[in-house]
Design a protein around this motif. Structure first.
Motif, short mmCIF file in Angstrom:
data_model
loop_
_atom_site.label_atom_id
_atom_site.label_comp_id
_atom_site.label_asym_id
_atom_site.label_seq_id
_atom_site.Cartn_x
_atom_site.Cartn_y
_atom_site.Cartn_z
N THR A 1 -18.09 -18.40 -53.73
CA THR A 1 -17.97 -18.25 -52.32
C THR A 1 -17.07 -19.38 -51.82
OG1 THR A 1 -20.04 -19.52 -51.95
CG2 THR A 1 -20.38 -17.23 -52.36
N SER B 1 -13.62 -15.44 -42.38
CA SER B 1 -13.20 -16.18 -43.66
C SER B 1 -14.09 -16.26 -44.67
CB SER B 1 -12.92 -17.68 -43.16
OG SER B 1 -14.06 -18.45 -42.82
N PHE B 2 -15.27 -15.75 -44.60
CA PHE B 2 -16.16 -15.71 -45.66
C PHE B 2 -15.61 -15.04 -46.92
CE2 PHE B 2 -20.18 -16.97 -47.80
CZ PHE B 2 -20.33 -15.79 -48.50
N ARG C 1 -16.44 -16.30 -39.16
CA ARG C 1 -17.06 -15.07 -39.62
C ARG C 1 -16.00 -14.38 -40.60
NH1 ARG C 1 -18.74 -12.40 -34.69
NH2 ARG C 1 -17.34 -10.97 -35.49
N GLU D 1 -16.04 -20.48 -47.70
CA GLU D 1 -16.25 -20.61 -46.22
C GLU D 1 -15.31 -21.51 -45.41
OE1 GLU D 1 -17.09 -19.63 -42.99
OE2 GLU D 1 -18.88 -18.75 -43.70
#
Length: 87
Positions: free
Chosen positions: A28, A36-37, A34, A30
């Motif tokens: 994942t 960019s996740f 919001r 980050e």
């Protein structure tokens, strides 16, 4: 099967995480917003044979953590194969 293990890294202001759970690797990213996740889930067999994902882990987490992840997934994949054979 193996325990859940999580590694974290920060590269150019972006937070990365790698989590091994059983025969899955979840990557994942980050960067704080919001939009960019992002994330990717890979089976051990895919990660163990694809240099693209191996190189990605080396780039963001380093050789040492790459080795830990590779070894943990290799063990998990072997355990999985053995459990399938015994059923």
């Amino acid at each position: 099967m193996s325990d859940v293990k999580v590694w974290r890294a920060n590269h150019e202001g972006i937070n990365y995480a790698a989590k091994v759970e059983g025969i899955k690797l979840e990557l994942t990213r980050e960067s704080g917003s919001r939009e960019s996740f992002g994330g990717k889930s890979l089976l051990a067999s895919h990660f163990l044979t694809k240099s693209k994902w191996q190189d990605h882990v080396k780039q963001f987490f380093g050789e040492h953590i790459y080795g830990e992840i590779y070894n943990q997934l290799e063990i998990a994949q072997t355990e999985f194969k053995n459990s399938v054979k015994n059923t």
